[in-house]
Design an enzyme around this catalytic site. Structure first.
Site, short mmCIF file in Angstrom:
data_model
loop_
_atom_site.label_atom_id
_atom_site.label_comp_id
_atom_site.label_asym_id
_atom_site.label_seq_id
_atom_site.Cartn_x
_atom_site.Cartn_y
_atom_site.Cartn_z
N HIS A 131 0.92 -0.89 0.09
CA HIS A 131 -0.46 -0.12 0.11
C HIS A 131 1.11 1.05 -0.17
CE1 HIS A 131 0.43 0.99 4.03
NE2 HIS A 131 0.04 -0.58 4.31
N ASP A 172 -0.52 4.25 1.11
CA ASP A 172 -0.54 5.12 2.33
C ASP A 172 -0.10 5.10 3.33
OD1 ASP A 172 -2.44 2.87 2.05
OD2 ASP A 172 -3.97 3.89 2.97
N ASP A 177 5.67 0.90 7.59
CA ASP A 177 4.12 0.55 7.15
C ASP A 177 3.85 1.89 6.44
OD1 ASP A 177 2.09 -0.20 6.87
OD2 ASP A 177 1.70 0.18 9.53
N GLU A 232 -4.59 1.65 2.04
CA GLU A 232 -5.60 0.28 3.22
C GLU A 232 -5.43 0.78 4.77
OE1 GLU A 232 -3.36 -3.05 5.57
OE2 GLU A 232 -3.28 -0.52 5.20
N GLU A 233 -4.99 1.60 5.06
CA GLU A 233 -4.97 2.05 6.11
C GLU A 233 -6.33 1.96 6.85
OE1 GLU A 233 -2.87 1.75 8.41
OE2 GLU A 233 -0.85 1.56 7.12
N GLU A 274 4.08 -5.61 3.77
CA GLU A 274 3.83 -5.50 5.15
C GLU A 274 4.96 -5.98 6.02
OE1 GLU A 274 1.64 -3.39 6.34
OE2 GLU A 274 -0.41 -2.93 5.57
N HIS A 298 3.52 2.80 12.49
CA HIS A 298 2.41 4.19 13.26
C HIS A 298 2.83 4.93 14.04
CE1 HIS A 298 -1.45 1.65 11.42
NE2 HIS A 298 -0.25 2.11 10.94
#
Length: 380
Positions: free
Chosen positions: A101, A103, A125, A150-151, A174, A352
């Site tokens: 992903h 984003d 991530d 995705e998030e 991931e 994150h």
């Protein structure tokens, strides 16, 4: 991602620049750590990673990063386009589809390189996995898609499975660490409970809508409160919002509860939904689109290819992982009947996090592993 960095060089008249100034400039270039981007076999990929992490790409605002990714494939003479939902698609040999992903979550993590480590939002991530896959796709000629959203809603992955033919195999991106490969994720189910009752004096013994909501959720949570070996095999229940009180017309009491369940592969989404609905005595639940759990066998061609590749690249025993969260692999596995796994450089504990960072040497190793995996699967 959220932390932009100015990479434009100041123009200088080299003929009039003094020797001391030139020496100082050379020192400054070395001190900022970006010279590490030009080291090793995968320097081009390192530069892509740096540029992508330096480009903000919070979910819903991925356009600029998507253009950077598209330019990378164009520079390597690959067919590439951005589809109507924002995914970057570079089709080629469909024996393998590499996908991760674009984003990130919000958060300002200043972009910098220190001692061969890249700091910045998304470095782990999942811009690190994304860029390692882009490099491997260019090197081996397999298909690639960078998905959006995705998030949040996984809108890019949902669009992909609805508008693309099934590939021979999927590797989802991931962080697993360069020497690990993820084979399983729990599923995700969310919904909103709504209940209404007549408004009456508080001295009346009848249960009102708020009490019904509290009692319903307590019964559901108690049902799934069971001891198992590890979090992965349990159903995690979470109420995320709770609201209740008289309606605007003053004639009733209304209660709403937004709830979430993490569902292990030993159960189905319908199993959990059936339990929740079976505990209702008043009201009902509006369910959102679920994401099914997934658990791939370690004996698939994809898993075998990763085990061999990790040993070849680093001479270490591969780690086979199960994750308690959810990824786009759940969506792919719910629609496509092909072998798959999730892989990428980075420590998922930094997902994150305010100190998110990725070792560039690990990034290089992950590309080596992915190239080995793609070549094996394409040959098969």
């Amino acid at each position: 991602m959220n932390a932009e960095i100015d990479r434009e060089d100041d123009e200088t008249d080299v003929e009039t620049e003094g020797a001391a100034d030139a020496e100082a400039d050379a020192s400054a270039v070395s001190d900022d750590g970006t010279d590490a981007l030009d080291e090793g076999e995968w320097a081009d990929a390192r530069r892509l990673l740096y540029d992508m992490v330096s480009t903000p790409s919070v979910s819903g605002d991925e356009e600029a990063a998507a253009e950077v990714l598209r330019a990378f494939f164009e520079a390597h003479d690959r067919e590439v386009w951005i589809d109507e939902i924002g995914n970057v698609r570079a089709p080629a040999d469909d024996a393998v589809l590499l996908t991760s992903h674009i984003d990130t979550v919000p958060g300002d993590v200043p972009v910098k390189i220190e001692d061969g480590v890249l700091w910045g939002r998304g470095s782990v991530d999942a811009t690190g996995p994304l860029c390692s896959m882009a490099a491997a796709a260019v090197e081996t000629g397999v298909s690639f898609v960078g998905v959006v959203g995705e998030e949040t809603s996984s809108r890019g992955a949902w669009h992909l499975v609805e508008n693309r033919e099934e590939p021979g195999a999927v590797v989802n991106g991931e962080p697993s660490g360069w020497d690990g490969v993820t084979l399983g994720y729990r599923g995700f189910l969310s919904g909103t409970y709504i209940s209404t009752s007549e408004l009456g004096h508080s001295s009346r013994p009848e249960e009102n809508a708020i009490q019904s909501a509290v009692a319903w959720w307590s019964r559901v949570a108690d049902f799934f409160d069971e001891e198992r070996d590890g979090v992965f095999d349990t159903v995690t229940t979470k109420p995320v919002t709770f609201d209740g009180g008289p309606t605007d017309d003053g004639l009733a009491v209304e209660a709403t509860v937004d709830v979430q369940f993490r569902v292990p592969p030993r159960l189905t989404i319908d199993d959990v939904r059936e339990v929740a609905e079976g505990e209702l005595t008043r009201g009902g639940v509006h369910w959102n689109k679920p994401i099914p759990p997934v658990m791939m066998s370690p004996r698939t061609d994809v898993a075998r290819a990763f085990r061999v590749a990790i040993r070849n690249v680093g001479g270490v025993k591969p780690r086979l992982l199960r994750k308690t969260g959810t990824s786009d692999m759940n969506i792919f596995a719910g629609t496509w009947d092909c072998p798959m796994a999730t892989y990428g450089p980075g420590d998922s504990d930094l997902d994150h996090a305010p100190n998110e960072h990725l070792d560039l040497a690990e990034f290089d190793s992950a590309i080596d592993v992915l190239v080995d995996v793609c070549e094996r699967l394409a040959d098969d």
